[in-house]
Scaffold this motif. Structure first.
Motif, PDB file in Angstrom:
ATOM      1  N   PHE A   1      39.712  32.445  36.168  1.00 27.10           N
ATOM      2  CA  PHE A   1      40.090  33.422  35.150  1.00 27.10           C
ATOM      3  C   PHE A   1      40.973  32.853  34.047  1.00 27.10           C
ATOM      4  O   PHE A   1      41.144  33.482  33.007  1.00 27.10           O
ATOM      5  CB  PHE A   1      40.809  34.612  35.798  1.00 27.10           C
TER       6      PHE A   1
ATOM      7  N   LEU B   1      44.685  39.051  38.157  1.00 32.46           N
ATOM      8  CA  LEU B   1      43.597  38.088  38.007  1.00 32.46           C
ATOM      9  C   LEU B   1      44.188  36.686  38.024  1.00 32.46           C
ATOM     10  O   LEU B   1      44.674  36.201  37.011  1.00 32.46           O
ATOM     11  CB  LEU B   1      42.837  38.334  36.698  1.00 32.46           C
TER      12      LEU B   1
ATOM     13  N   ARG C   1      39.393  43.887  46.089  1.00 28.46           N
ATOM     14  CA  ARG C   1      40.234  43.809  44.885  1.00 28.46           C
ATOM     15  C   ARG C   1      40.537  45.202  44.364  1.00 28.46           C
ATOM     16  O   ARG C   1      41.649  45.525  44.019  1.00 28.46           O
ATOM     17  CB  ARG C   1      39.564  42.966  43.802  1.00 28.46           C
TER      18      ARG C   1
ATOM     19  N   ILE D   1      34.868  38.850  33.057  1.00 32.49           N
ATOM     20  CA  ILE D   1      35.992  38.991  33.983  1.00 32.49           C
ATOM     21  C   ILE D   1      35.784  40.216  34.878  1.00 32.49           C
ATOM     22  O   ILE D   1      35.969  40.154  36.094  1.00 32.49           O
ATOM     23  CB  ILE D   1      37.334  39.093  33.224  1.00 32.49           C
TER      24      ILE D   1
ATOM     25  N   ASN E   1      33.009  39.590  37.479  1.00 30.96           N
ATOM     26  CA  ASN E   1      33.428  38.677  38.530  1.00 30.96           C
ATOM     27  C   ASN E   1      34.521  39.272  39.407  1.00 30.96           C
ATOM     28  O   ASN E   1      34.592  38.991  40.594  1.00 30.96           O
ATOM     29  CB  ASN E   1      33.887  37.338  37.940  1.00 30.96           C
ATOM     30  N   SER E   2      35.371  40.095  38.841  1.00 32.19           N
ATOM     31  CA  SER E   2      36.423  40.750  39.629  1.00 32.19           C
ATOM     32  C   SER E   2      35.828  41.777  40.578  1.00 32.19           C
ATOM     33  O   SER E   2      36.288  41.928  41.705  1.00 32.19           O
ATOM     34  CB  SER E   2      37.421  41.450  38.717  1.00 32.19           C
TER      35      SER E   2
END
Length: 94
Positions: free
Chosen positions: A78, A73, A67, A57, A60-61
């Motif tokens: 997610f 999320l 962001r 997570i 990828n965030s």
């Protein structure tokens, strides 16, 4: 050992048509034939899988523009990992 088995399990799950339970049973069964597992392996294995999801997570965030870790999320990408984390952590706390 738990880390290595968790990484192997995750890798095999991504590249196999077998079910996750079958993969887990085969991997751990084969490993047990060679070397024993720690007494608290089940708990540690779940914890390592949660950490792996959190790492995924976070990775990828971080690649999403603007962001900066400040937005919720959201989105289908997610939903599954977050659900897995919640369920597993709840199970570990019981």
């Amino acid at each position: 050992r738990v880390y290595d088995l968790t990484v192997a399990y995750s890798s095999i799950c991504r590249n196999s048509k077998l079910g996750k339970e079958e993969i887990r049973d085969l991997l751990l069964g084969g490993y047990r034939d060679v070397r024993g597992l720690p007494e608290d392996f089940e708990r540690l294995f779940k914890m390592m899988r949660v950490l792996g999801c959190m790492r995924w997570i976070g990775g990828n965030s971080a690649t999403l523009p603007l962001r900066l870790g400040m937005e919720p999320l959201e989105g289908e990408i997610f939903a599954k990992p977050i659900s897995f984390i919640r369920t597993t952590v709840d199970d570990l706390l019981l």
